[in-house]
Design an enzyme around this catalytic site. Structure first.
Site, PDB file in Angstrom:
ATOM      1  N   GLY A  20      78.384  70.686  43.417  1.00 33.51           N
ATOM      2  CA  GLY A  20      79.733  70.471  43.937  1.00 33.51           C
ATOM      3  C   GLY A  20      80.236  69.033  43.882  1.00 33.51           C
ATOM      4  N   ILE A  21      80.616  68.531  45.046  1.00 26.54           N
ATOM      5  CA  ILE A  21      81.212  67.194  45.138  1.00 26.54           C
ATOM      6  C   ILE A  21      80.199  66.125  44.718  1.00 26.54           C
ATOM      7  CG2 ILE A  21      82.060  65.472  46.807  1.00 26.54           C
ATOM      8  CD1 ILE A  21      83.407  67.878  48.308  1.00 26.54           C
ATOM      9  N   ASP A  68      64.890  65.401  51.468  1.00 23.95           N
ATOM     10  CA  ASP A  68      65.448  66.184  52.558  1.00 23.95           C
ATOM     11  C   ASP A  68      66.050  65.179  53.533  1.00 23.95           C
ATOM     12  OD1 ASP A  68      66.106  67.643  54.758  1.00 23.95           O
ATOM     13  OD2 ASP A  68      64.123  68.517  55.066  1.00 23.95           O
ATOM     14  N   SER A 150      84.974  65.416  56.656  1.00 27.54           N
ATOM     15  CA  SER A 150      85.832  66.568  56.332  1.00 27.54           C
ATOM     16  C   SER A 150      87.087  66.469  57.195  1.00 27.54           C
ATOM     17  CB  SER A 150      85.122  67.884  56.656  1.00 27.54           C
ATOM     18  OG  SER A 150      86.046  68.963  56.598  1.00 27.54           O
ATOM     19  N   TYR A 163      80.152  72.606  62.404  1.00 30.82           N
ATOM     20  CA  TYR A 163      80.530  71.800  61.237  1.00 30.82           C
ATOM     21  C   TYR A 163      81.568  70.729  61.621  1.00 30.82           C
ATOM     22  CZ  TYR A 163      82.053  70.870  56.420  1.00 30.82           C
ATOM     23  OH  TYR A 163      82.359  70.266  55.233  1.00 30.82           O
ATOM     24  N   SER A 166      79.936  68.012  63.548  1.00 33.97           N
ATOM     25  CA  SER A 166      79.104  67.136  62.694  1.00 33.97           C
ATOM     26  C   SER A 166      79.979  66.167  61.908  1.00 33.97           C
ATOM     27  CB  SER A 166      78.236  67.970  61.744  1.00 33.97           C
ATOM     28  OG  SER A 166      78.998  68.553  60.706  1.00 33.97           O
ATOM     29  N   THR A 198      84.080  74.388  45.478  1.00 29.85           N
ATOM     30  CA  THR A 198      82.668  74.122  45.152  1.00 29.85           C
ATOM     31  C   THR A 198      81.873  75.341  45.619  1.00 29.85           C
ATOM     32  OG1 THR A 198      82.018  73.257  47.303  1.00 29.85           O
ATOM     33  CG2 THR A 198      83.015  71.672  45.773  1.00 29.85           C
TER      34      THR A 198
HETATM   35  P1  NAD Z   1      77.588  72.189  47.894  1.00 26.29           P
HETATM   36  O1  NAD Z   1      76.963  73.272  48.701  1.00 26.29           O
HETATM   37  O2  NAD Z   1      78.109  72.499  46.545  1.00 26.29           O
HETATM   38  O3  NAD Z   1      76.593  70.943  47.764  1.00 26.29           O
HETATM   39  C1  NAD Z   1      75.834  70.484  48.845  1.00 26.29           C
HETATM   40  C2  NAD Z   1      74.541  69.893  48.301  1.00 26.29           C
HETATM   41  O4  NAD Z   1      73.795  69.367  49.416  1.00 26.29           O
HETATM   42  C3  NAD Z   1      73.624  70.932  47.619  1.00 26.29           C
HETATM   43  O5  NAD Z   1      73.219  70.460  46.344  1.00 26.29           O
HETATM   44  C4  NAD Z   1      72.452  71.054  48.556  1.00 26.29           C
HETATM   45  O6  NAD Z   1      71.214  71.364  47.915  1.00 26.29           O
HETATM   46  C5  NAD Z   1      72.436  69.658  49.195  1.00 26.29           C
HETATM   47  N1  NAD Z   1      71.700  69.643  50.468  1.00 26.29           N
HETATM   48  C6  NAD Z   1      71.792  70.543  51.477  1.00 26.29           C
HETATM   49  N2  NAD Z   1      70.914  70.230  52.461  1.00 26.29           N
HETATM   50  C7  NAD Z   1      70.273  69.089  52.060  1.00 26.29           C
HETATM   51  C8  NAD Z   1      69.255  68.293  52.627  1.00 26.29           C
HETATM   52  N3  NAD Z   1      68.688  68.603  53.821  1.00 26.29           N
HETATM   53  N4  NAD Z   1      68.828  67.196  51.948  1.00 26.29           N
HETATM   54  C9  NAD Z   1      69.364  66.888  50.740  1.00 26.29           C
HETATM   55  N5  NAD Z   1      70.311  67.629  50.135  1.00 26.29           N
HETATM   56  C10 NAD Z   1      70.770  68.721  50.784  1.00 26.29           C
HETATM   57  O7  NAD Z   1      78.758  71.627  48.835  1.00 26.29           O
HETATM   58  P2  NAD Z   1      79.989  70.647  48.513  1.00 26.29           P
HETATM   59  O8  NAD Z   1      81.225  71.414  48.730  1.00 26.29           O
HETATM   60  O9  NAD Z   1      79.777  69.908  47.252  1.00 26.29           O
HETATM   61  O10 NAD Z   1      79.846  69.653  49.764  1.00 26.29           O
HETATM   62  C11 NAD Z   1      79.499  68.272  49.617  1.00 26.29           C
HETATM   63  C12 NAD Z   1      79.903  67.550  50.892  1.00 26.29           C
HETATM   64  O11 NAD Z   1      81.321  67.650  51.032  1.00 26.29           O
HETATM   65  C13 NAD Z   1      79.323  68.171  52.156  1.00 26.29           C
HETATM   66  O12 NAD Z   1      79.014  67.159  53.084  1.00 26.29           O
HETATM   67  C14 NAD Z   1      80.458  69.006  52.691  1.00 26.29           C
HETATM   68  O13 NAD Z   1      80.361  69.207  54.070  1.00 26.29           O
HETATM   69  C15 NAD Z   1      81.641  68.139  52.309  1.00 26.29           C
HETATM   70  N6  NAD Z   1      82.915  68.840  52.264  1.00 26.29           N
HETATM   71  C16 NAD Z   1      83.113  69.879  51.423  1.00 26.29           C
HETATM   72  C17 NAD Z   1      84.353  70.518  51.422  1.00 26.29           C
HETATM   73  C18 NAD Z   1      84.660  71.657  50.511  1.00 26.29           C
HETATM   74  O14 NAD Z   1      85.726  72.282  50.683  1.00 26.29           O
HETATM   75  N7  NAD Z   1      83.816  72.003  49.550  1.00 26.29           N
HETATM   76  C19 NAD Z   1      85.366  70.081  52.298  1.00 26.29           C
HETATM   77  C20 NAD Z   1      85.119  69.030  53.150  1.00 26.29           C
HETATM   78  C21 NAD Z   1      83.887  68.402  53.122  1.00 26.29           C
END
Ligand code: NAD
Length: 256
Positions: A20-21, A68, A150, A163, A166, A198
């Site tokens: 994702g991001i 982790d 977020s 969430y 956090s 994502t």
């Molecule tokens: P995603 O699920 O695609 O990616 C998250 C990544 O974090 C995954 O690769 C996962 O393996 C990794 N991860 C999870 N637990 C972990 C740990 N304990 N140690 C190391 N890595 C770990 O999600 P995303 O949408 O790309 O989200 C990325 C960030 O953006 C997150 O913090 C999420 O909360 C934030 N966010 C996302 C959105 C959205 O709409 N997608 C909106 C606001 C904020």
């Protein structure tokens, strides 16, 4: 056209870089000339991101490590491995590792509350603290710490008590770190994405996504690359007098 080099010769670590991001940030930073450390709890997905960068990894400047972020020992081991490989700490971090475990408040289990806080908030704390210590002890006088919060941390969202809490915490942590670390030349900023397409959004029903898209002033949900562009700005010298801010990347949703 000459290559863009906003992050030339910078070393950056991106947690959650396997998806994702985080993955989009790795790709954009590599395009901007940075050496990229992809760090994720999922080793396969971190390696998949590394393969995506391979076309410009002839000199093997990018690397992937398992971490982790909920474990202090694991985060410290990550930074030791980076030091061994690159002989310096990263000067940029992006904490994009994150999870959701959605449930309405009255049904939310204690375990689901704890797990989300552990990854999203404690993980961001550990990475921020470990990088700050490494930068200060190395004498490097510049750093940019970028934490992914977020917009939900500001406005709340149905089913996301854990969430939202956090992510509000991530903002408070980052603003405080900015005040404490400014004297060392270390900037700390948040990016607050809105709804970004994502794998994290795969659990959200299509009907709900369509409703949100209809509310966005710019008329669409976000792409991971939209957030990555904001991270390039905050990592680069173009934001060198900016610290302690939260940059909303929401298409205008919930702004103001
Ligand atoms: P995603 O699920 O695609 O990616 C998250 C990544 O974090 C995954 O690769 C996962 O393996 C990794 N991860 C999870 N637990 C972990 C740990 N304990 N140690 C190391 N890595 C770990 O999600 P995303 O949408 O790309 O989200 C990325 C960030 O953006 C997150 O913090 C999420 O909360 C934030 N966010 C996302 C959105 C959205 O709409 N997608 C909106 C606001 C904020």
């Amino acid at each position: 056209m000459s290559a863009s080099v906003k992050l030339c010769s910078r070393l950056a670590v991106i947690t959650g870089g396997g998806s994702g991001i985080g993955r989009a940030v790795c790709q954009r930073f590599a395009q901007e000339g940075a050496s990229v450390v992809i760090a994720d709890v999922n080793e396969d997905s971190a390696n998949d991101t590394l393969k995506l960068l391979s076309h410009n990894n002839e000199d093997h400047k990018h690397s992937a490590f398992i971490v982790d972020v909920t474990s202090k020992q694991s985060v410290e081991q990550l930074f030791s491995q980076i030091q061994l490989r690159y002989f310096r700490p990263p000067c940029i971090s992006v904490s994009a590792a994150g999870i959701t475990q959605d449930e309405f408040l009255i049904k939310l289990e204690e375990d689901a509350f704890d797990k989300v806080l552990q990854v999203n908030l404690k993980g961001t704390f550990l990475v921020t603290q470990t990088l700050a210590k490494a930068l200060i002890s190395s004498g490097l006088s510049k750093g940019s710490i970028i934490n992914i919060g977020s917009i939900v941390g500001k406005v709340g969202n149905l089913g996301q008590t854990n969430y939202a809490a956090s992510k509000a915490g991530v903002e408070g942590l980052t603003k405080t770190a900015a005040k404490e670390l400014g004297r060392y030349g270390i900037r700390c900023n948040c990016v607050l994405p809105g709804f970004i397409l994502t794998p994290m959004l795969e659990k959200v029903p299509q009907k709900v996504l369509e409703k949100f898209a209809g509310m966005v002033p710019l008329g669409r949900l976000g792409q991971a690359s939209d957030v990555a562009d904001a991270c390039v700005f905050l990592a680069s010298n173009e934001s060198q007098y900016i610290t302690g801010v939260s940059l909303e990347v929401t298409g205008g949703l919930f702004t103001g």
